[in-house]
Design a protein around this motif. Structure first.
Motif, PDB file in Angstrom:
ATOM      1  N   PHE A 106       0.851  -1.182   0.000  1.00  0.00           N
ATOM      2  CA  PHE A 106       0.000   0.000   0.000  1.00  0.00           C
ATOM      3  C   PHE A 106       0.883   1.227   0.000  1.00  0.00           C
ATOM      4  N   PRO A 107       0.579   2.209  -0.833  1.00  0.00           N
ATOM      5  CA  PRO A 107      -0.441   2.229  -1.877  1.00  0.00           C
ATOM      6  C   PRO A 107      -0.154   1.208  -2.974  1.00  0.00           C
ATOM      7  N   LEU A 108      -1.157   0.930  -3.777  1.00  0.00           N
ATOM      8  CA  LEU A 108      -0.998  -0.054  -4.838  1.00  0.00           C
ATOM      9  C   LEU A 108       0.117   0.361  -5.783  1.00  0.00           C
ATOM     10  N   TYR A 109       0.770  -0.619  -6.388  1.00  0.00           N
ATOM     11  CA  TYR A 109       1.920  -0.396  -7.257  1.00  0.00           C
ATOM     12  C   TYR A 109       3.029   0.262  -6.444  1.00  0.00           C
ATOM     13  N   ARG A 110       3.819  -0.537  -5.800  1.00  0.00           N
ATOM     14  CA  ARG A 110       4.848  -0.045  -4.899  1.00  0.00           C
ATOM     15  C   ARG A 110       5.720   1.032  -5.556  1.00  0.00           C
ATOM     16  N   ARG A 111       6.045   2.056  -4.765  1.00  0.00           N
ATOM     17  CA  ARG A 111       6.874   3.194  -5.180  1.00  0.00           C
ATOM     18  C   ARG A 111       6.293   3.948  -6.372  1.00  0.00           C
ATOM     19  N   SER A 112       4.992   3.947  -6.513  1.00  0.00           N
ATOM     20  CA  SER A 112       4.415   4.685  -7.633  1.00  0.00           C
ATOM     21  C   SER A 112       3.279   5.603  -7.218  1.00  0.00           C
ATOM     22  N   ARG A 113       2.920   5.581  -5.939  1.00  0.00           N
ATOM     23  CA  ARG A 113       1.901   6.505  -5.462  1.00  0.00           C
ATOM     24  C   ARG A 113       2.359   7.112  -4.144  1.00  0.00           C
ATOM     25  N   PRO A 114       2.292   8.408  -4.002  1.00  0.00           N
ATOM     26  CA  PRO A 114       2.797   9.042  -2.789  1.00  0.00           C
ATOM     27  C   PRO A 114       1.824   8.932  -1.633  1.00  0.00           C
ATOM     28  N   ARG A 192      -6.776  10.720  -2.789  1.00  0.00           N
ATOM     29  CA  ARG A 192      -5.699  10.950  -3.755  1.00  0.00           C
ATOM     30  C   ARG A 192      -4.743   9.762  -3.810  1.00  0.00           C
ATOM     31  N   ILE A 193      -4.523   9.126  -2.688  1.00  0.00           N
ATOM     32  CA  ILE A 193      -3.625   7.981  -2.660  1.00  0.00           C
ATOM     33  C   ILE A 193      -4.163   6.848  -3.538  1.00  0.00           C
ATOM     34  N   GLU A 194      -5.464   6.599  -3.425  1.00  0.00           N
ATOM     35  CA  GLU A 194      -6.059   5.465  -4.124  1.00  0.00           C
ATOM     36  C   GLU A 194      -6.348   5.755  -5.589  1.00  0.00           C
ATOM     37  N   ASN A 195      -6.659   7.003  -5.914  1.00  0.00           N
ATOM     38  CA  ASN A 195      -7.095   7.307  -7.273  1.00  0.00           C
ATOM     39  C   ASN A 195      -6.486   8.620  -7.760  1.00  0.00           C
ATOM     40  N   PRO A 196      -5.172   8.685  -7.883  1.00  0.00           N
ATOM     41  CA  PRO A 196      -4.541   9.944  -8.296  1.00  0.00           C
ATOM     42  C   PRO A 196      -4.914  10.372  -9.702  1.00  0.00           C
ATOM     43  N   ALA A 197      -5.342   9.439 -10.546  1.00  0.00           N
ATOM     44  CA  ALA A 197      -5.713   9.803 -11.915  1.00  0.00           C
ATOM     45  C   ALA A 197      -6.908  10.739 -11.946  1.00  0.00           C
ATOM     46  N   ALA A 198      -7.674  10.795 -10.868  1.00  0.00           N
ATOM     47  CA  ALA A 198      -8.852  11.656 -10.828  1.00  0.00           C
ATOM     48  C   ALA A 198      -8.498  13.097 -10.489  1.00  0.00           C
ATOM     49  N   PHE A 199      -7.246  13.361 -10.170  1.00  0.00           N
ATOM     50  CA  PHE A 199      -6.838  14.705  -9.775  1.00  0.00           C
ATOM     51  C   PHE A 199      -5.813  15.221 -10.789  1.00  0.00           C
ATOM     52  N   ALA A 200      -6.198  16.248 -11.525  1.00  0.00           N
ATOM     53  CA  ALA A 200      -5.370  16.736 -12.626  1.00  0.00           C
ATOM     54  C   ALA A 200      -4.012  17.240 -12.150  1.00  0.00           C
ATOM     55  N   ASP A 201      -3.953  17.855 -10.958  1.00  0.00           N
ATOM     56  CA  ASP A 201      -2.683  18.411 -10.489  1.00  0.00           C
ATOM     57  C   ASP A 201      -1.669  17.334 -10.149  1.00  0.00           C
ATOM     58  N   GLN A 203      -1.276  14.473 -11.962  1.00  0.00           N
ATOM     59  CA  GLN A 203      -0.813  13.785 -13.160  1.00  0.00           C
ATOM     60  C   GLN A 203       0.471  14.390 -13.708  1.00  0.00           C
ATOM     61  N   ALA A 204       0.750  15.644 -13.344  1.00  0.00           N
ATOM     62  CA  ALA A 204       1.952  16.304 -13.846  1.00  0.00           C
ATOM     63  C   ALA A 204       3.185  16.017 -13.003  1.00  0.00           C
ATOM     64  N   ILE A 205       3.034  15.351 -11.861  1.00  0.00           N
ATOM     65  CA  ILE A 205       4.181  15.057 -11.001  1.00  0.00           C
ATOM     66  C   ILE A 205       4.992  13.924 -11.619  1.00  0.00           C
ATOM     67  N   VAL A 209       9.932  11.501  -8.997  1.00  0.00           N
ATOM     68  CA  VAL A 209       9.753  12.271  -7.770  1.00  0.00           C
ATOM     69  C   VAL A 209       8.946  11.463  -6.757  1.00  0.00           C
ATOM     70  N   ILE A 210       7.931  10.769  -7.237  1.00  0.00           N
ATOM     71  CA  ILE A 210       7.100   9.949  -6.350  1.00  0.00           C
ATOM     72  C   ILE A 210       7.885   8.752  -5.822  1.00  0.00           C
ATOM     73  N   ALA A 211       8.627   8.104  -6.705  1.00  0.00           N
ATOM     74  CA  ALA A 211       9.353   6.893  -6.317  1.00  0.00           C
ATOM     75  C   ALA A 211      10.636   7.195  -5.552  1.00  0.00           C
ATOM     76  N   GLY A 212      11.225   8.363  -5.794  1.00  0.00           N
ATOM     77  CA  GLY A 212      12.493   8.683  -5.158  1.00  0.00           C
ATOM     78  C   GLY A 212      13.691   8.114  -5.883  1.00  0.00           C
ATOM     79  N   VAL A 213      13.486   7.460  -7.005  1.00  0.00           N
ATOM     80  CA  VAL A 213      14.587   6.876  -7.769  1.00  0.00           C
ATOM     81  C   VAL A 213      14.312   7.043  -9.261  1.00  0.00           C
ATOM     82  N   TYR A 214      15.372   7.022 -10.042  1.00  0.00           N
ATOM     83  CA  TYR A 214      15.263   7.001 -11.492  1.00  0.00           C
ATOM     84  C   TYR A 214      15.345   5.556 -11.969  1.00  0.00           C
ATOM     85  N   ASP A 215      14.597   5.250 -13.009  1.00  0.00           N
ATOM     86  CA  ASP A 215      14.641   3.903 -13.553  1.00  0.00           C
ATOM     87  C   ASP A 215      15.969   3.645 -14.264  1.00  0.00           C
TER      88      ASP A 215
END
Length: 429
Positions: A106-114, A192-201, A203-205, A209-215
């Motif tokens: 939690f949140p779903l998809y580890r290191r992908s939701r703040p 916002r944690i569960e459904n960030p796609a519903a918040f336009a502000d 989607q630009a992050i 930055v959310i994961a803390g690492v670069y792929d």
């Protein structure tokens, strides 16, 4: 009444905790992903956070993940009757659930939701920039961010670190073992944690930055800290954006220019770690020429003709990276010292051959402070004790040659002359 302590929680990059188990393919129970459990319980039912999230031990601010016993308070029927994919899919990746090994992070998809969205580093940083004697780095950074087991990444802070200040009732939001939903919502927004796609502000992050690492990048904090004295490294040397960041939207991890400052120079960096060696940083194989962003020899697009004249403001800004390309600028210098260290070694482009004869007097009369950045006080005297080339031959210049220059810019004449001593001898009448 005791004065609340100054909050100094440090460079908190807010992202999801790692959770349990490996990342899983959540498409196995897709219908469960359409149900937002926190939104439903908090907004539709008005359930308090403390009903499900209880301290891991008595008095602790660290909260345990709800187990079956918590859910049974309301969902006994769902457990006793045949479970459904929607019900089990809120916590388990498989249906039917195979046990705790298949728990979703939690949140779903580890290191992908703040976990946090509006955290302000600017409000939490220590204004005195005090240093931790054990680590040699800023205390406000090292207090919140600790290394993981292999020392590669700095872990995200948890409630334990935040409670050092927020356990005080005078510092909202209040963090304690008995905190209520109002306190929790001071930092967390479950919708916002569960459904960030519903918040336009949101989607630009950027994802990093959310994961803390670069792929696909190889990086180690510990390796850099071992040479911190040799290369004058500090947390904010690379994480310069944190000092003015008020949320995820304006927070960024180091970019290539931060790396170029050391890894594209002859400052003793091993050949295997130079920018030209792709395998030093990239996990996947890279071929071809080094991109323009990976070199300090390529002029940035911002450095146009107008920038040559109007660069003072961005050069003085917090986090300015002039030192990456201009090697005579010290990374640790203050904003004012950065300007001086560059312009004492590099002549401004305005200082052409014509500048010395006819132009500099006007500029000196308008703004002598700028001249003083490079020139000492007796610079004018040492030069103007000699007759300027524009005044030669002197008899002709005194006779009638000076009139045109005096009419054009009389103020420039008074850089050296005074009316009573020079002009009045002839022009009194």
């Amino acid at each position: 009444m005791r004065t609340p302590p100054r909050i100094a929680l440090g460079c908190l990059l807010v992202a999801a905790p790692s959770g349990q188990g490996a990342d899983t393919d959540l498409r196995r129970v897709p219908e469960a992903r359409q149900f937002f459990v926190h939104d439903f319980h908090a907004n539709r039912l008005g359930v308090e956070c403390s009903v499900c999230h209880v301290p891991m031990e008595q008095g602790s601010v660290e909260l345990a993940r709800p187990g079956h016993d918590h859910c049974m308070l309301c969902h006994e029927r769902d457990y006793l009757m045949e479970p459904t994919p929607v019900f089990c899919g809120q916590c388990h990746s498989d249906f039917p659930a195979l046990g705790s090994d298949a728990l979703l992070p939690f949140p779903l998809y580890r290191r992908s939701r703040p976990i946090l969205f509006g955290f302000s580093h600017e409000q939490h940083l220590d204004p005195e920039r005090r240093i931790d004697g054990k680590t040699g780095f800023r205390a406000d950074c090292t207090y919140c961010h600790h290394f993981d087991e292999d020392g590669v990444f700095a872990k995200f802070p948890m409630h334990e670190q935040c409670a050092a200040c927020h356990a005080d009732p005078g510092i909202p939001p209040h963090l304690a073992s008995g905190s209520r939903s109002g306190d929790c919502r001071g930092c967390h927004v479950p919708e916002r944690i569960e459904n960030p796609a519903a918040f336009a502000d949101l989607q630009a992050i950027p994802q990093h930055v959310i994961a803390g690492v670069y792929d696909n990048l190889r990086f180690s904090h510990v390796a850099h800290f071992r040479v911190r004295d040799e290369y004058d490294l500090d947390c904010v040397r690379c994480h310069s954006a944190v000092e003015e960041s008020t949320g995820l939207a304006d927070l960024s991890l180091p970019d290539m220019l931060d790396c170029v400052g050391c890894h594209d120079t002859d400052r003793g960096v091993p050949e295997s770690l130079r920018i030209s060696s792709c395998s030093g940083c990239h996990l996947e194989e890279r071929n071809g020429p080094v991109p323009a962003s990976h070199s300090r020899n390529v002029k940035p697009p911002s450095h146009n003709e107008s920038f040559r004249v109007e660069h003072s403001e961005p050069a003085r800004a917090i986090g300015a990276k002039c030192y990456a390309c201009h090697l005579n600028v010290s990374p640790s210098a203050s904003a004012a010292d950065q300007c001086a260290s560059c312009h004492q070694a590099m002549r401004p482009t305005s200082h052409t051959a014509r500048w010395r004869d006819t132009v500099h007097g006007k500029f000196a009369a308008m703004d002598r402070t700028s001249c003083a950045i490079c020139h000492v006080a007796d610079m004018c005297i040492r030069c103007h004790n000699q007759i300027p080339r524009s005044h030669q031959p002197l008899p002709q210049f005194m006779g009638h040659g000076h009139a045109a220059l005096a009419r054009l810019e009389q103020r420039a004449c008074f850089t050296c002359h005074q009316f009573e001593d020079s002009c009045a001898k002839c022009h009194l009448g």
